[in-house]
Write an enzyme that holds these catalytic residues in place. Structure first.
Site, PDB file in Angstrom:
ATOM      1  N   HIS A  83       0.857  -1.186   0.000  1.00  0.00           N
ATOM      2  CA  HIS A  83       0.000   0.000   0.000  1.00  0.00           C
ATOM      3  C   HIS A  83       0.888   1.229   0.000  1.00  0.00           C
ATOM      4  O   HIS A  83       1.859   1.303   0.746  1.00  0.00           O
ATOM      5  CB  HIS A  83      -0.884   0.027   1.249  1.00  0.00           C
ATOM      6  CG  HIS A  83      -1.701   1.281   1.357  1.00  0.00           C
ATOM      7  ND1 HIS A  83      -2.880   1.444   0.686  1.00  0.00           N
ATOM      8  CD2 HIS A  83      -1.479   2.439   2.029  1.00  0.00           C
ATOM      9  CE1 HIS A  83      -3.363   2.657   0.942  1.00  0.00           C
ATOM     10  NE2 HIS A  83      -2.532   3.274   1.763  1.00  0.00           N
ATOM     11  N   ASP A 162     -15.186   2.548   7.496  1.00  0.00           N
ATOM     12  CA  ASP A 162     -14.130   3.504   7.144  1.00  0.00           C
ATOM     13  C   ASP A 162     -14.620   4.468   6.070  1.00  0.00           C
ATOM     14  O   ASP A 162     -14.355   5.669   6.148  1.00  0.00           O
ATOM     15  CB  ASP A 162     -12.867   2.781   6.662  1.00  0.00           C
ATOM     16  CG  ASP A 162     -11.863   3.791   6.119  1.00  0.00           C
ATOM     17  OD1 ASP A 162     -11.397   4.624   6.915  1.00  0.00           O
ATOM     18  OD2 ASP A 162     -11.592   3.785   4.904  1.00  0.00           O
ATOM     19  N   ARG A 169     -14.971  12.788   8.025  1.00  0.00           N
ATOM     20  CA  ARG A 169     -13.700  13.467   8.358  1.00  0.00           C
ATOM     21  C   ARG A 169     -13.375  14.542   7.327  1.00  0.00           C
ATOM     22  O   ARG A 169     -12.880  15.614   7.664  1.00  0.00           O
ATOM     23  CB  ARG A 169     -12.551  12.440   8.415  1.00  0.00           C
ATOM     24  CG  ARG A 169     -12.590  11.574   9.660  1.00  0.00           C
ATOM     25  CD  ARG A 169     -11.640  10.393   9.525  1.00  0.00           C
ATOM     26  NE  ARG A 169     -10.273  10.809   9.299  1.00  0.00           N
ATOM     27  CZ  ARG A 169      -9.351  10.066   8.661  1.00  0.00           C
ATOM     28  NH1 ARG A 169      -9.657   8.869   8.186  1.00  0.00           N
ATOM     29  NH2 ARG A 169      -8.137  10.508   8.503  1.00  0.00           N
ATOM     30  N   SER A 184      -7.675   3.937   9.424  1.00  0.00           N
ATOM     31  CA  SER A 184      -8.413   3.936   8.161  1.00  0.00           C
ATOM     32  C   SER A 184      -7.682   3.077   7.120  1.00  0.00           C
ATOM     33  O   SER A 184      -8.268   2.177   6.494  1.00  0.00           O
ATOM     34  CB  SER A 184      -8.546   5.391   7.685  1.00  0.00           C
ATOM     35  OG  SER A 184      -8.885   5.458   6.333  1.00  0.00           O
ATOM     36  N   LYS A 188      -8.658  -1.270   5.860  1.00  0.00           N
ATOM     37  CA  LYS A 188      -8.886  -1.759   4.494  1.00  0.00           C
ATOM     38  C   LYS A 188      -7.872  -2.840   4.123  1.00  0.00           C
ATOM     39  O   LYS A 188      -8.212  -3.829   3.480  1.00  0.00           O
ATOM     40  CB  LYS A 188      -8.816  -0.586   3.509  1.00  0.00           C
ATOM     41  CG  LYS A 188     -10.055   0.305   3.600  1.00  0.00           C
ATOM     42  CD  LYS A 188      -9.932   1.577   2.806  1.00  0.00           C
ATOM     43  CE  LYS A 188      -8.997   2.558   3.440  1.00  0.00           C
ATOM     44  NZ  LYS A 188      -9.187   3.956   3.143  1.00  0.00           N
TER      45      LYS A 188
HETATM   46  N1  URA Z   1      -5.945   7.209   3.064  1.00  0.00           N
HETATM   47  C1  URA Z   1      -6.891   6.507   3.713  1.00  0.00           C
HETATM   48  O1  URA Z   1      -7.305   5.452   3.279  1.00  0.00           O
HETATM   49  N2  URA Z   1      -7.371   7.003   4.869  1.00  0.00           N
HETATM   50  C2  URA Z   1      -6.955   8.153   5.411  1.00  0.00           C
HETATM   51  O2  URA Z   1      -7.413   8.535   6.472  1.00  0.00           O
HETATM   52  C3  URA Z   1      -5.970   8.872   4.726  1.00  0.00           C
HETATM   53  C4  URA Z   1      -5.477   8.377   3.540  1.00  0.00           C
END
Ligand code: URA
Length: 449
Positions: A83, A162, A169, A184, A188
């Protein structure tokens, strides 16, 4: 449970219990907790922070809000994922994943789309005509087994809490909280089911995290979440003060990724890919294979030189309904009507290639999205020809603009005006990577300390 008690607790800087966190996430996901109370909690978290246990519990609660992929069962082997926290010109996944797969480690990656300045692997891949990123789980599993490589869009069923919280947010000024960002991203990744995860945490003016100490803190928190969830995690903290490679823009980045898979490509991109892919193999090897970094590097170089990684990329394109002729002949990729090169107006050394200024210039051409759902112009973008510390002669090309209208070309030209300063003195090249943090995983399901 009463939300007002939870809010008072976090407002006063105390620690929330697992039961309280689970309750909040369940209630927000099922719609029974109103936005105004969730917003108040997010702001309290931003201001007061969270303990390691709270961050892990929040992450796990978000994972449980949806379904989890059983990647190990799908691949029939240890599943490794990567990631990137997002950077300018970051086409690493397009190169790294075929390299790893060509070394015999199958990869099934769930990717995202570009939003704001973060580039999206799916958008880049969709420059290839017909390329299908919307794959059912069964098809992902079959392709992973038969081809060894699949890159698909992330299902909305993975960590849906999320998605809801991120949207809130975004409009409540609570994005820049390290515990919220870490949970967050990791919710994932954990829901996507990998056993081992290599995180590429970008730091610099073209990244989400502009300061090295904040990037290190984010990396550390994500590694700890992974440890608590029983996943192997390595976080590489890499430099995003200048774009990675030369291409910035969807089809141009695919073209540069193909150059790299053919054994060429810019030196920084190639080296960065070797580093990330090396970490992925070291995790997949589980201390039995890919232990010697020199041998791992040789195998990865061989995957490029032999054409094996390129062949896997092509196989993936065919399996996902893409036009493989665009892989064989990249001139067939979408292009732009207007191509203009800006040249150095004096001899000198490149002092900086400011990533943020570059992305503003590229946005003028339509390479990205300001808001979810905005259309992209796949053929446009910039091709940078210089790196920090490089000496150039007067008249040497600095950057080529690929635009589809006179108006966007003029706006881009204005953004680039004076952006790449040339000086007389020597300038040190920028380091690619600042650090790497290796997690020590707990057995899956073990309680966090
Ligand atoms: N990428 C994400 O998936 N979440 C965040 O909070 C910031 C960047």
């Amino acid at each position: 449970m009463r939300m007002i008690d939870i809010l008072e607790c976090k407002r006063d800087g105390a620690e929330l219990t697992k039961a309280e966190i689970d309750w909040v996430i369940e209630a927000y996901t099922d719609g029974s907790l109103p936005d105004y109370q969730m917003s108040a909690l997010l702001m309290a978290i931003l201001l007061r922070g969270m303990t390691r246990a709270e961050i892990s519990q929040l992450t796990q609660a978000m994972v449980r809000s949806g379904s989890e992929l059983r990647l190990r069962d799908m691949l029939g082997s240890y599943a490794v994922d990567k990631h990137s926290s997002g950077g300018v010109g970051d086409k690493t996944s397009l190169v790294v994943l075929p390299m790893v797969a060509a070394c015999g480690v199958p990869v099934a990656k769930m990717s995202g789309r570009a939003l704001g300045y973060t580039g999206g692997t799916l958008d880049k891949l969709e420059s290839i005509a017909g390329f299908n990123v919307t794959l059912a789980t069964e098809r992902i599993a079959r392709q992973a087994r038969e081809v060894g490589l699949v890159i698909a869009g992330q299902s909305e069923e993975l960590a849906p809490a999320d998605g809801l919280i991120y949207a809130l947010r975004d409009v409540t000024a609570t994005v820049p909280s390290i515990p919220l960002i870490a949970s967050s991203i990791m919710s994932k990744k954990i829901a996507a089911g990998a056993d081992g995860i290599v995180l590429d945490v970008k730091v610099g003016e073209g990244a989400f995290m502009t300061e090295l100490d904040l990037g290190r803190e984010l990396a550390q928190q994500m590694v700890r979440i992974g440890e608590d969830a029983g996943r192997d995690v390595i976080a590489v903290i890499s430099n995003m003060n200048q774009p990675l490679g030369g291409a910035v823009g969807n089809a141009l980045e695919v073209r540069e990724a193909l150059d790299t898979l053919r054994g060429g490509g810019p030196e920084d991109l190639r080296e960065h890919c070797l580093i990330i892919a090396g970490h992925m193999l070291s995790l997949a090897g589980q201390g039995k294979r890919w232990v010697d970094p020199g041998e791992t590097r040789s195998a990865l170089l061989e995957s490029l030189d032999s054409g094996a990684a390129l062949q896997l990329f092509r196989d993936m394109v065919v399996a996902q309904d893409g036009d493989a002729r665009m892989v064989d002949e990249p001139d067939r990729l979408p292009g732009a009507r207007l191509v203009e090169t800006l040249a150095a107006d004096r001899a000198g050394v490149v002092q900086s290639v400011p990533a943020r200024g570059v992305i503003h210039a590229a946005f003028a051409l339509g390479v990205g999205r300001e808001a979810k759902g905005d259309a992209l112009d796949h053929g446009t973008g910039l091709w940078l020809q210089v790196k920090v510390g490089q000496r150039v002669a007067e008249g040497e090309p600095l950057v080529t603009i690929h635009a589809n209208s006179e108006e966007s070309l003029a706006r881009c030209r204005a953004e680039l005006d004076g952006l790449i300063p040339l000086v007389d003195e020597e300038v040190a090249p920028l380091p690619l990577v600042f650090d790497a943090i290796h997690g020590r995983r707990q057995p899956r399901g073990a309680p966090s300390p």
